[in-house]
Design a protein around this motif. Structure first.
Motif, short mmCIF file in Angstrom:
data_model
loop_
_atom_site.label_atom_id
_atom_site.label_comp_id
_atom_site.label_asym_id
_atom_site.label_seq_id
_atom_site.Cartn_x
_atom_site.Cartn_y
_atom_site.Cartn_z
N UNK A 273 0.83 -1.20 0.00
CA UNK A 273 0.00 0.00 0.00
C UNK A 273 0.86 1.25 0.00
N UNK A 274 1.89 1.25 0.84
CA UNK A 274 2.75 2.43 0.92
C UNK A 274 3.50 2.63 -0.39
N UNK A 275 4.08 1.55 -0.90
CA UNK A 275 4.83 1.66 -2.16
C UNK A 275 3.92 2.14 -3.28
N UNK A 276 2.72 1.61 -3.31
CA UNK A 276 1.85 1.96 -4.41
C UNK A 276 1.34 3.40 -4.28
N UNK A 277 1.06 3.83 -3.06
CA UNK A 277 0.65 5.23 -2.86
C UNK A 277 1.78 6.15 -3.27
N UNK A 278 3.01 5.74 -2.93
CA UNK A 278 4.17 6.55 -3.28
C UNK A 278 4.29 6.66 -4.80
N UNK A 279 4.26 5.52 -5.48
CA UNK A 279 4.38 5.52 -6.93
C UNK A 279 3.32 6.41 -7.57
N UNK A 280 2.08 6.19 -7.15
CA UNK A 280 0.99 6.90 -7.81
C UNK A 280 1.03 8.40 -7.52
N UNK A 281 1.28 8.77 -6.25
CA UNK A 281 1.28 10.21 -5.95
C UNK A 281 2.46 10.90 -6.62
N UNK A 282 3.60 10.21 -6.66
CA UNK A 282 4.78 10.83 -7.28
C UNK A 282 4.61 10.93 -8.79
N UNK A 283 4.11 9.87 -9.40
CA UNK A 283 3.90 9.92 -10.85
C UNK A 283 2.96 11.06 -11.18
N UNK A 284 1.87 11.10 -10.42
CA UNK A 284 0.86 12.13 -10.61
C UNK A 284 1.46 13.53 -10.50
N UNK A 285 2.17 13.73 -9.40
CA UNK A 285 2.68 15.07 -9.11
C UNK A 285 3.76 15.48 -10.10
N UNK A 286 4.64 14.55 -10.48
CA UNK A 286 5.70 14.88 -11.42
C UNK A 286 5.15 15.14 -12.82
N UNK A 287 4.25 14.25 -13.25
CA UNK A 287 3.71 14.39 -14.59
C UNK A 287 2.89 15.67 -14.73
N UNK A 288 2.25 16.07 -13.63
CA UNK A 288 1.42 17.27 -13.68
C UNK A 288 2.24 18.50 -14.05
N UNK A 289 3.52 18.47 -13.74
CA UNK A 289 4.36 19.60 -14.07
C UNK A 289 4.53 19.73 -15.58
N UNK A 290 4.63 18.58 -16.23
CA UNK A 290 4.90 18.61 -17.67
C UNK A 290 3.64 18.57 -18.52
N UNK A 291 2.61 17.93 -18.01
CA UNK A 291 1.40 17.74 -18.80
C UNK A 291 0.23 18.36 -18.06
N UNK A 292 -0.95 18.33 -18.68
CA UNK A 292 -2.13 18.81 -17.96
C UNK A 292 -2.51 17.75 -16.91
N UNK A 293 -3.30 18.15 -15.93
CA UNK A 293 -3.68 17.25 -14.84
C UNK A 293 -4.36 15.99 -15.34
N UNK A 294 -5.26 16.13 -16.32
CA UNK A 294 -5.99 14.93 -16.74
C UNK A 294 -5.10 14.01 -17.57
N UNK A 295 -4.18 14.60 -18.38
CA UNK A 295 -3.24 13.75 -19.11
C UNK A 295 -2.38 12.97 -18.12
#
Ligand SMILES: Nc1ncnc2c1ncn2[C@@H]1O[C@H](COP(=O)(O)OP(=O)(O)OP(=O)(O)O)[C@@H](O)[C@H]1O
Ligand SMILES: [Mg+2]
Lengths: 308, 229
Positions: A259-281
């Motif tokens: 659970x912790x690893x997966x929350x980390x992966x998902x929140x980090x992917x989300x947060x990092x990608x949001x910088x480069x792409x739009x939120x929904x992308x």
């Protein structure tokens, strides 16, 4: 998408976005912990989990108001008390809901799905009636504002670190409860074989009530953390429930580390990608990755290896 | 001390246990024999409260158990070892035994349980699911004993266990009876094991008692006839 940045800029962007994602990570971990405990324990998919979180957020908001109006001297410490109250509030509401509703619906998974969904609507309306439809925000005490510079490009937000450390402590606490305490042992026995757990002397109904209530209480704490990244409104919990399901499935339900690893992966992917792409992308990409990995590892990131 | 009166168990409309009457005496070992599908497991599960009885009474030391949940029956003094062991497979051996302590005031496994089953002590950190069938059987018995029962219910403990170990199990169970002053009801298909262990033998056929006889007065060929198809 990375071409226009230099290597060192990229490093700092990743680091900064990573730190910015810490609170999201904490909220997701706490939400997922609660949801996974409840699902693993009773096979109940708690559709109202987001509303238990929002209850915690409202309690945090109320605590901040009380402190700023009546105890301004102690305002800097209100958050600690707020978290405890948020836990207790959601815990007792959870215990009441289990007693009045859920326990009558065990062995009927679809009914619990509908019932908890109905509950989520009822709670949303209650919040709207009591707190109004407008979103509310809390003021964060001064010492939690701002950030701590590591290099000239990278800064760490203090509230992010604070919430994450608290989350890790709570996760550790949950781990100790699940694996070292007598309640945890009973819970795991009930998860494995409810009838047999009863037949060795475990009061399965009591275990159910505690587990559901603890799961909801942890969601309440998530609500406290949530007040730092979003404003609290009657339906704000809805936005988080899907991500939370994602974390649970991806982590391999009923596995704390997963659970912790997966929350980390998902929140980090989300947060990092949001910088480069739009939120929904960013969301689409995250989802696709998760689906891809789940196709390769249907049990989720971590699965226990035992004979069944 | 443990008594069934006019005891019935049904799945919906189909009655599987019919009008059963018997009394278990202190420190007595009773073997209930019956072919596949004659209702042994149904009887055992209903006694521990996993499935409800439909009629009649079941009392332990004068206390009515009929309306009690499983955990209350365990607290009143019943212990249960199910067919197929049903150990908690992802929990360690030690944790499995500890689940049996829930209804007691203890929080660590008493030494005499480990000295009865030395294998379990050796393997106490392993997951229950990774033990062999025979070891799991010992674990299931240890787990039931941890709740300090006065009546131990065992459902086909010999299933899938090799003959030499069956003999040993009979010895262990008799030893447990003497050490802990408990009574045992064991359901069986293996006649030799039943003769080895029991003070009294009951044969059931389609959920009814068709024979109830002290061990010493047993007519082996007659029982064998009941057990063969
Ligand atoms: N859940 C159930 N619903 C309906 N009928 C059942 C159920 N469980 C068992 N039965 C029926 O009850 C009868 C007795 O089954 P039971 O399992 O008690 O037999 P048994 O004596 O333990 O057999 P075995 O030696 O194979 O373990 C069988 O005819 C079986 O088909
Ligand atoms: Mg059977």
């Amino acid at each position: 998408m990375f071409e226009e940045y230099t290597m060192s800029e990229l490093t700092s962007i990743f680091a900064m976005q990573g730190f910015a994602g810490l609170i999201l990570f904490s909220v997701l971990v706490l939400m997922a912990l609660g949801l996974a405990i409840i699902f693993g324990q009773m096979g109940v998919i708690n559709m109202a989990h987001g509303e238990f979180m929002i209850l915690g957020a409202y309690i945090t908001y109320l605590t901040s108001i009380v402190f700023s109006e009546h105890l301004p001297d102690l305002f800097s410490g209100y958050f600690f008390l707020a978290m405890i109250l948020a836990f207790l509030g959601s815990f007792f509401l959870g215990a009441f809901v289990e007693w009045s509703m859920i326990r009558h619906l065990y062995k009927r998974p679809l009914d619990t799905l509908l019932a908890t969904w109905g509950l989520s609507l009822i709670l949303q309306q209650l919040y709207r009636t009591i707190f109004g439809a407008r979103e509310v925000g809390v003021s964060i005490p001064d010492w939690m504002m701002g950030s701590y510079p590591i290099t000239d490009l990278i800064e760490v937000p203090i509230n992010g670190i604070f919430v994450m450390v608290l989350t890790l402590f709570i996760s550790l606490g949950v781990y100790l409860i699940m694996f070292k305490s007598s309640l945890g042992k009973q819970t795991r026995a009930v998860v494995q074989n409810r009838d047999m757990a009863g037949a060795v002397g475990i009061n399965t109904e009591k275990v159910d009530r505690y587990t559901y209530a603890i799961g909801c209480g942890i969601a309440g704490i998530a609500g406290s953390a949530f007040t730092m990244i979003g404003s609290t409104g009657p339906t704000a919990g809805q936005l988080y429930i899907v991500d939370t399901f994602l974390v649970v499935v991806f982590g391999g339900a009923s596995n704390l580390l997963g659970t912790i690893a997966s929350a980390f992966t998902i929140s980090q992917a989300q947060s990092t990608l949001e910088f480069f792409l739009s939120g929904s992308m960013a969301k689409v990409l995250t989802l696709l990755t998760v689906v891809g990995i789940l196709m390769l590892l249907p049990q989720g990131l971590f699965a226990l290896k035992i004979r069944r | 001390m443990f008594e069934l009166k006019d005891y019935h168990v049904a799945y919906g409309q189909s009655e599987v246990i019919k009008n059963m009457n018997f009394t278990l005496n202190p420190k007595e070992i009773v073997a209930i024999l019956g072919r596949n599908g004659m209702g042994k497991t149904t009887l055992m599960k209903s006694l521990i409260g996993m499935i409800p009885s439909s009629k009649g009474s079941v009392t332990l030391q004068g206390k009515e158990l009929k309306a009690m949940k499983s955990h209350e029956r365990v607290a009143s003094g019943l212990g249960f070892v199910p067919q197929g062991r049903m150990v908690f497979s992802t929990m360690t051996v030690q944790e499995n035994i500890e689940t049996g302590l829930t209804s007691t005031k203890r929080n660590s496994v008493p030494d005499d349980i480990y000295s009865m089953f030395p294998v379990l002590q050796e393997m106490r950190k392993r997951r229950g699911g990774n033990l062999s069938g025979g070891q799991q059987q010992q674990l299931a018995i240890a787990r039931a004993l941890a709740s300090e029962p006065s009546v131990l219910l065992l459902d086909e403990p010999t299933e899938g266990i090799q003959p030499s170990i069956i003999k040993e199990m009979a010895k262990t169970l008799k030893q447990i009876r003497t050490q802990r002053n408990l009574s045992i009801i064991v359901s069986e298909q293996v006649l030799s094991f039943a003769l080895d262990i029991a003070d009294r033998i009951i044969v059931i056929e389609k959920g009814e008692i068709v024979l109830d006889t002290p061990r010493d007065a047993v007519d082996e060929s007659k029982i064998a006839a009941y057990l063969s198809v």
